[in-house]
Write a protein that holds these residues in place. Structure first.
Motif, PDB file in Angstrom:
ATOM      1  N   ARG A 103      93.682 130.587 -32.747  1.00 13.73           N
ATOM      2  CA  ARG A 103      94.922 131.348 -32.975  1.00 13.73           C
ATOM      3  C   ARG A 103      95.761 130.577 -33.977  1.00 13.73           C
ATOM      4  N   ILE A 104      96.123 131.233 -35.080  1.00 14.98           N
ATOM      5  CA  ILE A 104      96.842 130.551 -36.154  1.00 14.98           C
ATOM      6  C   ILE A 104      98.280 131.001 -36.293  1.00 14.98           C
ATOM      7  N   GLN A 105      98.669 132.029 -35.583  1.00 16.30           N
ATOM      8  CA  GLN A 105     100.013 132.559 -35.771  1.00 16.30           C
ATOM      9  C   GLN A 105     100.544 133.033 -34.438  1.00 16.30           C
ATOM     10  N   GLY A 106     101.838 132.845 -34.232  1.00 17.63           N
ATOM     11  CA  GLY A 106     102.465 133.333 -33.020  1.00 17.63           C
ATOM     12  C   GLY A 106     103.775 133.997 -33.371  1.00 17.63           C
ATOM     13  N   LYS A 107     104.014 135.177 -32.831  1.00 12.71           N
ATOM     14  CA  LYS A 107     105.253 135.895 -33.126  1.00 12.71           C
ATOM     15  C   LYS A 107     105.840 136.415 -31.837  1.00 12.71           C
ATOM     16  N   ASN A 108     107.153 136.440 -31.766  1.00  9.75           N
ATOM     17  CA  ASN A 108     107.816 136.981 -30.589  1.00  9.75           C
ATOM     18  C   ASN A 108     107.812 138.501 -30.616  1.00  9.75           C
ATOM     19  N   ASP A 109     107.875 139.079 -31.806  1.00  6.51           N
ATOM     20  CA  ASP A 109     107.968 140.536 -31.914  1.00  6.51           C
ATOM     21  C   ASP A 109     106.580 141.169 -32.056  1.00  6.51           C
ATOM     22  N   MET A 110     105.650 140.671 -31.269  1.00  4.28           N
ATOM     23  CA  MET A 110     104.285 141.172 -31.281  1.00  4.28           C
ATOM     24  C   MET A 110     104.190 142.374 -30.329  1.00  4.28           C
ATOM     25  N   HIS A 111     103.390 143.351 -30.696  1.00  2.00           N
ATOM     26  CA  HIS A 111     103.210 144.509 -29.833  1.00  2.00           C
ATOM     27  C   HIS A 111     102.476 144.087 -28.559  1.00  2.00           C
ATOM     28  N   PRO A 112     102.808 144.681 -27.429  1.00  2.00           N
ATOM     29  CA  PRO A 112     102.162 144.280 -26.162  1.00  2.00           C
ATOM     30  C   PRO A 112     100.639 144.394 -26.166  1.00  2.00           C
ATOM     31  N   LYS A 113     100.092 145.391 -26.870  1.00  2.00           N
ATOM     32  CA  LYS A 113      98.627 145.523 -26.926  1.00  2.00           C
ATOM     33  C   LYS A 113      98.008 144.328 -27.640  1.00  2.00           C
ATOM     34  N   THR A 114      98.625 143.920 -28.741  1.00  2.00           N
ATOM     35  CA  THR A 114      98.130 142.771 -29.486  1.00  2.00           C
ATOM     36  C   THR A 114      98.207 141.518 -28.628  1.00  2.00           C
ATOM     37  N   ARG A 115      99.327 141.344 -27.938  1.00  2.00           N
ATOM     38  CA  ARG A 115      99.503 140.176 -27.068  1.00  2.00           C
ATOM     39  C   ARG A 115      98.460 140.187 -25.949  1.00  2.00           C
ATOM     40  N   LYS A 116      98.151 141.355 -25.419  1.00  2.00           N
ATOM     41  CA  LYS A 116      97.169 141.481 -24.337  1.00  2.00           C
ATOM     42  C   LYS A 116      95.771 141.103 -24.833  1.00  2.00           C
ATOM     43  N   ILE A 117      95.427 141.506 -26.050  1.00  2.00           N
ATOM     44  CA  ILE A 117      94.118 141.149 -26.610  1.00  2.00           C
ATOM     45  C   ILE A 117      94.005 139.640 -26.772  1.00  2.00           C
ATOM     46  N   LEU A 118      95.071 139.012 -27.268  1.00  2.00           N
ATOM     47  CA  LEU A 118      95.046 137.558 -27.422  1.00  2.00           C
ATOM     48  C   LEU A 118      94.916 136.869 -26.061  1.00  2.00           C
ATOM     49  N   TYR A 119      95.558 137.406 -25.041  1.00  2.00           N
ATOM     50  CA  TYR A 119      95.443 136.827 -23.704  1.00  2.00           C
ATOM     51  C   TYR A 119      94.038 137.023 -23.152  1.00  2.00           C
ATOM     52  N   ASN A 120      93.417 138.171 -23.450  1.00  2.00           N
ATOM     53  CA  ASN A 120      92.044 138.401 -23.004  1.00  2.00           C
ATOM     54  C   ASN A 120      91.069 137.446 -23.678  1.00  2.00           C
ATOM     55  N   LEU A 121      91.381 137.054 -24.905  1.00  2.00           N
ATOM     56  CA  LEU A 121      90.544 136.089 -25.621  1.00  2.00           C
ATOM     57  C   LEU A 121      90.893 134.645 -25.238  1.00  2.00           C
ATOM     58  N   ARG A 122      91.804 134.474 -24.281  1.00  2.00           N
ATOM     59  CA  ARG A 122      92.265 133.167 -23.795  1.00  2.00           C
ATOM     60  C   ARG A 122      92.943 132.352 -24.896  1.00  2.00           C
ATOM     61  N   LEU A 123      93.673 133.035 -25.770  1.00  2.00           N
ATOM     62  CA  LEU A 123      94.411 132.370 -26.848  1.00  2.00           C
ATOM     63  C   LEU A 123      95.898 132.532 -26.585  1.00  2.00           C
ATOM     64  N   ARG A 124      96.436 131.714 -25.696  1.00  2.00           N
ATOM     65  CA  ARG A 124      97.820 131.863 -25.281  1.00  2.00           C
ATOM     66  C   ARG A 124      98.787 131.074 -26.153  1.00  2.00           C
ATOM     67  N   LYS A 125      98.329 129.983 -26.765  1.00  2.00           N
ATOM     68  CA  LYS A 125      99.194 129.147 -27.588  1.00  2.00           C
ATOM     69  C   LYS A 125      98.701 129.150 -29.030  1.00  2.00           C
ATOM     70  N   VAL A 126      99.591 128.818 -29.930  1.00  2.00           N
ATOM     71  CA  VAL A 126      99.221 128.686 -31.336  1.00  2.00           C
ATOM     72  C   VAL A 126      98.337 127.447 -31.474  1.00  2.00           C
ATOM     73  N   PHE A 127      97.334 127.540 -32.314  1.00  2.00           N
ATOM     74  CA  PHE A 127      96.362 126.480 -32.596  1.00  2.00           C
ATOM     75  C   PHE A 127      95.496 126.133 -31.384  1.00  2.00           C
ATOM     76  N   SER A 128      95.298 127.082 -30.495  1.00  2.00           N
ATOM     77  CA  SER A 128      94.336 126.887 -29.424  1.00  2.00           C
ATOM     78  C   SER A 128      93.028 127.541 -29.845  1.00  2.00           C
ATOM     79  N   GLY A 129      91.918 126.924 -29.473  1.00  2.00           N
ATOM     80  CA  GLY A 129      90.614 127.422 -29.877  1.00  2.00           C
ATOM     81  C   GLY A 129      89.741 127.734 -28.686  1.00  2.00           C
TER      82      GLY A 129
END
Length: 167
Positions: A97-123
């Motif tokens: 994960r290379i970018q983190g935004k507060n104004d992210m759509h909930p669906k996008t945030r959910k996909i990142l959580y499903n991929l276990r990418l909760r923090k910026v620069f986590s692999g």
């Protein structure tokens, strides 16, 4: 006249009531000074000021539009033609994960959580499947990914060396 005033006695007030009045007056004075000077006598922080808690309409509208645009871009990326979708070259993917935004759509945030990418620069290492590739297309601006390359082998070899040293 003085004799008449001296003759009248003051109404009786119990000692407990007098103590309560005194404490209440002291608290009122301390509250007034705290409101004037802030909690600790210094500048007011953002948490203390009620004005900062209220969102301005322009800020609210901007955040709402950013979330809407994020959703629209996500849908556009999902509708790309099949020729633009990358073919699976290997069984293993490494996603960062290379970018983190507060104004992210909930669906996008959910996909990142499903991929276990909760923090910026986590692999994360993920098994490459069609579903994962589809998810990656939807969150493409927020992540970067690659197939087995020297980085993946380097990490695996370092882990193996550490495990061999421990055994």
């Amino acid at each position: 006249m003085m004799a008449e005033e001296e003759g009248q006695s003051l109404p009786y007030v119990s000692e407990i009531v007098l103590k309560k009045r005194k404490i209440r007056d002291e608290l009122a004075i301390t509250r007034r000074t705290q409101l004037e000077l802030g909690k600790y006598g210094g500048k007011k922080s953002k948490k203390q000021s009620d004005v900062s808690d209220i969102k301005r309409p322009e800020q609210f509208i901007k955040e709402f539009r950013d979330k809407e645009l994020d959703l629209i871009r996500t849908k556009q990326r999902a509708k790309r033609p099949k020729s633009m979708i990358p073919t699976i070259k290997s069984k293993l993917l490494f996603i960062i994960r290379i970018q983190g935004k507060n104004d992210m759509h909930p669906k996008t945030r959910k996909i990142l959580y499903n991929l276990r990418l909760r923090k910026v620069f986590s692999g994360v290492f993920v098994k490459a499947t069609e579903g994962v590739i589809d998810m990656l297309q939807k969150v493409e601006p927020y992540v970067t990914y690659g197939y087995e390359n020297s980085l993946c082998f380097l990490i695996f070899s370092c882990e193996c060396k550490i495990l061999n040293l421990l055994i």
